[in-house]
Design a protein around this motif. Structure first.
Motif, PDB file in Angstrom:
ATOM      1  N   LEU A 129     -59.516   8.694  35.924  1.00 29.70           N
ATOM      2  CA  LEU A 129     -59.005   7.797  34.880  1.00 29.70           C
ATOM      3  C   LEU A 129     -58.353   6.562  35.494  1.00 29.70           C
ATOM      4  O   LEU A 129     -58.530   5.445  34.996  1.00 29.70           O
ATOM      5  N   CYS A 130     -57.599   6.763  36.572  1.00 30.95           N
ATOM      6  CA  CYS A 130     -56.953   5.621  37.238  1.00 30.95           C
ATOM      7  C   CYS A 130     -58.005   4.657  37.771  1.00 30.95           C
ATOM      8  O   CYS A 130     -57.842   3.433  37.678  1.00 30.95           O
ATOM      9  N   LYS A 131     -59.082   5.212  38.340  1.00 32.26           N
ATOM     10  CA  LYS A 131     -60.152   4.350  38.845  1.00 32.26           C
ATOM     11  C   LYS A 131     -60.829   3.609  37.697  1.00 32.26           C
ATOM     12  O   LYS A 131     -61.117   2.407  37.802  1.00 32.26           O
ATOM     13  N   LYS A 132     -61.063   4.297  36.599  1.00 35.43           N
ATOM     14  CA  LYS A 132     -61.733   3.694  35.443  1.00 35.43           C
ATOM     15  C   LYS A 132     -60.919   2.545  34.869  1.00 35.43           C
ATOM     16  O   LYS A 132     -61.480   1.513  34.471  1.00 35.43           O
ATOM     17  N   TYR A 133     -59.593   2.723  34.841  1.00 34.76           N
ATOM     18  CA  TYR A 133     -58.732   1.700  34.230  1.00 34.76           C
ATOM     19  C   TYR A 133     -58.011   0.849  35.275  1.00 34.76           C
ATOM     20  O   TYR A 133     -57.058   0.141  34.944  1.00 34.76           O
ATOM     21  N   ASP A 134     -58.505   0.902  36.518  1.00 33.72           N
ATOM     22  CA  ASP A 134     -58.031   0.013  37.592  1.00 33.72           C
ATOM     23  C   ASP A 134     -56.529   0.115  37.815  1.00 33.72           C
ATOM     24  O   ASP A 134     -55.830  -0.899  37.951  1.00 33.72           O
ATOM     25  N   ILE A 135     -56.037   1.344  37.843  1.00 35.23           N
ATOM     26  CA  ILE A 135     -54.609   1.579  38.064  1.00 35.23           C
ATOM     27  C   ILE A 135     -54.424   2.181  39.454  1.00 35.23           C
ATOM     28  O   ILE A 135     -55.093   3.156  39.812  1.00 35.23           O
ATOM     29  N   ASP A 136     -53.540   1.602  40.229  1.00 32.26           N
ATOM     30  CA  ASP A 136     -53.284   2.063  41.599  1.00 32.26           C
ATOM     31  C   ASP A 136     -52.475   3.352  41.562  1.00 32.26           C
ATOM     32  O   ASP A 136     -51.305   3.350  41.180  1.00 32.26           O
ATOM     33  N   SER A 137     -53.111   4.451  41.958  1.00 33.01           N
ATOM     34  CA  SER A 137     -52.417   5.746  41.967  1.00 33.01           C
ATOM     35  C   SER A 137     -52.171   6.239  43.383  1.00 33.01           C
ATOM     36  O   SER A 137     -51.685   7.353  43.573  1.00 33.01           O
ATOM     37  N   PHE A 138     -52.506   5.428  44.388  1.00 32.42           N
ATOM     38  CA  PHE A 138     -52.378   5.862  45.777  1.00 32.42           C
ATOM     39  C   PHE A 138     -51.188   5.226  46.479  1.00 32.42           C
ATOM     40  O   PHE A 138     -50.588   5.831  47.346  1.00 32.42           O
ATOM     41  N   HIS A 139     -50.861   3.987  46.121  1.00 35.42           N
ATOM     42  CA  HIS A 139     -49.801   3.275  46.825  1.00 35.42           C
ATOM     43  C   HIS A 139     -48.504   3.194  46.026  1.00 35.42           C
ATOM     44  O   HIS A 139     -47.571   2.508  46.422  1.00 35.42           O
ATOM     45  N   GLN A 140     -48.454   3.878  44.911  1.00 33.84           N
ATOM     46  CA  GLN A 140     -47.227   3.893  44.120  1.00 33.84           C
ATOM     47  C   GLN A 140     -47.177   5.192  43.319  1.00 33.84           C
ATOM     48  O   GLN A 140     -48.207   5.709  42.899  1.00 33.84           O
ATOM     49  N   PRO A 141     -45.991   5.742  43.118  1.00 34.86           N
ATOM     50  CA  PRO A 141     -45.896   6.956  42.288  1.00 34.86           C
ATOM     51  C   PRO A 141     -46.282   6.642  40.849  1.00 34.86           C
ATOM     52  O   PRO A 141     -45.882   5.610  40.302  1.00 34.86           O
ATOM     53  N   LEU A 142     -47.071   7.501  40.267  1.00 33.94           N
ATOM     54  CA  LEU A 142     -47.579   7.268  38.912  1.00 33.94           C
ATOM     55  C   LEU A 142     -46.699   7.987  37.899  1.00 33.94           C
ATOM     56  O   LEU A 142     -46.615   9.215  37.912  1.00 33.94           O
ATOM     57  N   PRO A 143     -46.030   7.261  37.017  1.00 36.73           N
ATOM     58  CA  PRO A 143     -45.203   7.920  35.991  1.00 36.73           C
ATOM     59  C   PRO A 143     -46.055   8.839  35.121  1.00 36.73           C
ATOM     60  O   PRO A 143     -47.216   8.537  34.835  1.00 36.73           O
ATOM     61  N   ARG A 144     -45.461   9.935  34.712  1.00 38.05           N
ATOM     62  CA  ARG A 144     -46.187  10.874  33.856  1.00 38.05           C
ATOM     63  C   ARG A 144     -46.660  10.187  32.579  1.00 38.05           C
ATOM     64  O   ARG A 144     -47.736  10.482  32.055  1.00 38.05           O
ATOM     65  N   ARG A 145     -45.881   9.237  32.116  1.00 33.90           N
ATOM     66  CA  ARG A 145     -46.228   8.550  30.868  1.00 33.90           C
ATOM     67  C   ARG A 145     -47.564   7.819  30.995  1.00 33.90           C
ATOM     68  O   ARG A 145     -48.339   7.751  30.025  1.00 33.90           O
ATOM     69  N   VAL A 146     -47.835   7.271  32.172  1.00 31.32           N
ATOM     70  CA  VAL A 146     -49.096   6.567  32.376  1.00 31.32           C
ATOM     71  C   VAL A 146     -50.263   7.543  32.225  1.00 31.32           C
ATOM     72  O   VAL A 146     -51.266   7.233  31.583  1.00 31.32           O
ATOM     73  N   GLY A 147     -50.137   8.722  32.822  1.00 31.46           N
ATOM     74  CA  GLY A 147     -51.186   9.720  32.695  1.00 31.46           C
ATOM     75  C   GLY A 147     -51.433  10.113  31.248  1.00 31.46           C
ATOM     76  O   GLY A 147     -52.585  10.242  30.809  1.00 31.46           O
ATOM     77  N   GLU A 148     -50.358  10.276  30.489  1.00 33.38           N
ATOM     78  CA  GLU A 148     -50.488  10.635  29.070  1.00 33.38           C
ATOM     79  C   GLU A 148     -51.160   9.513  28.281  1.00 33.38           C
ATOM     80  O   GLU A 148     -51.997   9.761  27.402  1.00 33.38           O
ATOM     81  N   ILE A 149     -50.823   8.277  28.621  1.00 28.47           N
ATOM     82  CA  ILE A 149     -51.424   7.123  27.938  1.00 28.47           C
ATOM     83  C   ILE A 149     -52.921   7.060  28.237  1.00 28.47           C
ATOM     84  O   ILE A 149     -53.744   6.852  27.335  1.00 28.47           O
ATOM     85  N   LEU A 150     -53.291   7.248  29.514  1.00 28.50           N
ATOM     86  CA  LEU A 150     -54.704   7.181  29.896  1.00 28.50           C
ATOM     87  C   LEU A 150     -55.517   8.283  29.221  1.00 28.50           C
ATOM     88  O   LEU A 150     -56.638   8.039  28.763  1.00 28.50           O
ATOM     89  N   GLN A 151     -54.948   9.472  29.171  1.00 23.18           N
ATOM     90  CA  GLN A 151     -55.656  10.574  28.515  1.00 23.18           C
ATOM     91  C   GLN A 151     -55.833  10.289  27.024  1.00 23.18           C
ATOM     92  O   GLN A 151     -56.900  10.559  26.454  1.00 23.18           O
ATOM     93  N   ARG A 152     -54.808   9.735  26.411  1.00 24.88           N
ATOM     94  CA  ARG A 152     -54.869   9.448  24.976  1.00 24.88           C
ATOM     95  C   ARG A 152     -55.908   8.368  24.685  1.00 24.88           C
ATOM     96  O   ARG A 152     -56.748   8.518  23.790  1.00 24.88           O
ATOM     97  N   ILE A 153     -55.860   7.279  25.442  1.00 22.75           N
ATOM     98  CA  ILE A 153     -56.763   6.153  25.169  1.00 22.75           C
ATOM     99  C   ILE A 153     -58.196   6.518  25.497  1.00 22.75           C
ATOM    100  O   ILE A 153     -59.134   6.120  24.812  1.00 22.75           O
ATOM    101  N   ASP A 154     -58.387   7.335  26.566  1.00 24.31           N
ATOM    102  CA  ASP A 154     -59.746   7.700  26.972  1.00 24.31           C
ATOM    103  C   ASP A 154     -60.374   8.689  26.005  1.00 24.31           C
ATOM    104  O   ASP A 154     -61.601   8.782  25.932  1.00 24.31           O
ATOM    105  N   ALA A 155     -59.545   9.401  25.278  1.00 22.51           N
ATOM    106  CA  ALA A 155     -60.053  10.345  24.272  1.00 22.51           C
ATOM    107  C   ALA A 155     -60.411   9.637  22.976  1.00 22.51           C
ATOM    108  O   ALA A 155     -60.861  10.277  22.021  1.00 22.51           O
ATOM    109  N   GLY A 156     -60.212   8.300  22.949  1.00 23.15           N
ATOM    110  CA  GLY A 156     -60.569   7.536  21.758  1.00 23.15           C
ATOM    111  C   GLY A 156     -59.437   7.370  20.773  1.00 23.15           C
ATOM    112  O   GLY A 156     -59.666   6.924  19.634  1.00 23.15           O
ATOM    113  N   ASN A 157     -58.219   7.715  21.187  1.00 27.36           N
ATOM    114  CA  ASN A 157     -57.073   7.612  20.290  1.00 27.36           C
ATOM    115  C   ASN A 157     -56.310   6.313  20.520  1.00 27.36           C
ATOM    116  O   ASN A 157     -56.369   5.710  21.594  1.00 27.36           O
TER     117      ASN A 157
END
Length: 351
Positions: A129-157
């Protein structure tokens, strides 16, 4: 008498295939040296020869056979040793192959187990999901909220209002262009479905705005064309539909039609700044800088902020060809060198 090396002595006794017989200071080579020089052997040395399986050499050292008799049997013993060594080599090779096979199988089983592990699956999904939405998940800690947002938007919501506010403020570094487009796509689909449910043309205006921001102007135009004119009874919605259609025409590079729609929207609602900003942008893209200036001035008089106009100008400037960009730069600097000093900023000069 010619001096003989340990290797020569080993070859003399037909045991040069045994490494220990060829190397100085090793026990077997010392025993052979003693035999060659006629020295008597200690009983322990005889035992050692016997333990090594050198039957002929043992009998020779014990005085049971002559050297000539020994030579006749030494070659057959040497062949037997070679056959035994080859058999041992094949056994060890088989054992190594089996061990390697077992290791590969164990590694494959471990890989399958890792990939089936729920934590691993979640991690892989998040990386995708990070690769799909061009979000850097390797050089910075990823907030849990970002993961929840990506899952929600990618599911069509759609995003929640709180999530959208967070992405435009504290989490704006995570609000990448692919994510923005996905957000606008979900909003456009929602507004379009609301129009089908309510037949309210304002939902079409809103949906079209979102479709434009996710690079789907053709879809917006199709939706705009589906609205019957008898539903546009108020001047405000009529003007908004014209301005929105004009914006879509602008995105499709149908600039003459965009001008017509903008002018019609302004005619219907002369005090609305939105048709004025559209006309200012279209004239700027056409190179009609004086007209663009006049329409932007009218937009400001009717409530448009200078900030929003400058943002639009930056976008036009950045998208322009190098030739047009130079013309726009000259015009804006001549108009207000302080306000438009950003035209010399390197970040707006990228092609």
């Amino acid at each position: 008498m010619k001096y003989m090396t340990f290797g020569d002595i080993a070859r003399h006794y037909r045991v040069d295939d045994i490494p220990e017989a060829m190397s100085q200071f090793l026990r077997l080579s010392n025993i052979l040296d003693a035999m060659h020089n006629g020295r008597s052997l200690h009983p322990t040395s005889l035992d050692y020869i016997q333990q090594k399986g050198l039957v002929g050499l043992y009998e020779l050292a014990s005085g049971l056979i002559t050297f000539e008799t020994y030579i006749r049997t030494a070659d057959s013993e040497r062949l037997a040793r070679a056959q035994t060594a080859e058999a041992d080599r094949q056994v060890k090779a088989q054992e190594r192959a089996e061990q390697s096979k077992n290791q590969r199988k164990a590694a494959e089983n471990a890989r399958i187990a890792r990939e089936r592990d729920p934590k691993h699956l979640v991690k892989m999904q998040m990386q995708a999901l990070c690769k799909k939405y061009d979000i850097d998940s390797f050089h910075q800690p990823l907030p849990r909220r970002v993961g929840e947002i990506l899952q929600r938007i990618d599911a069509g919501n759609r995003l929640t209002e709180d999530d959208f506010v967070w992405l435009t403020t504290a989490g704006k570094k995570h609000f990448t262009e692919p994510l923005k487009k996905a957000y606008h796509c979900r909003e456009a689909e929602f507004c379009a479905s609301e129009y089908r449910r309510t037949q309210d043309p304002w939902n079409v205006v809103n949906a079209s705005g979102h479709y434009r921001k996710c690079d789907q102007p053709a879809t917006a135009l199709e939706l705009l064309a589906s609205v019957p004119t008898n539903r546009l009874k108020q001047a405000k919605v009529q003007s908004a539909m014209c301005t929105t259609r004009g914006g879509v025409m602008r995105d499709l590079y149908r600039l003459d039609e965009a001008l017509q729609q903008g002018e019609l929207g302004h005619e219907i609602q002369p005090q609305n700044f939105r048709p004025c900003t559209l006309l200012g942008a279209v004239h700027m893209e056409l190179g009609n800088y004086a007209n663009a200036h006049d329409w932007y001035a009218k937009a400001t008089e009717r409530g448009a902020s200078e900030g929003s106009i400058d943002t639009e100008l930056r976008s036009i400037f950045q998208r322009a060809t190098p030739e047009k960009r130079e013309a726009i730069r000259a015009h804006l600097l001549a108009e207000d060198s302080n306000r438009y000093s950003w035209v010399n900023d390197a970040k707006y000069l990228r092609k």
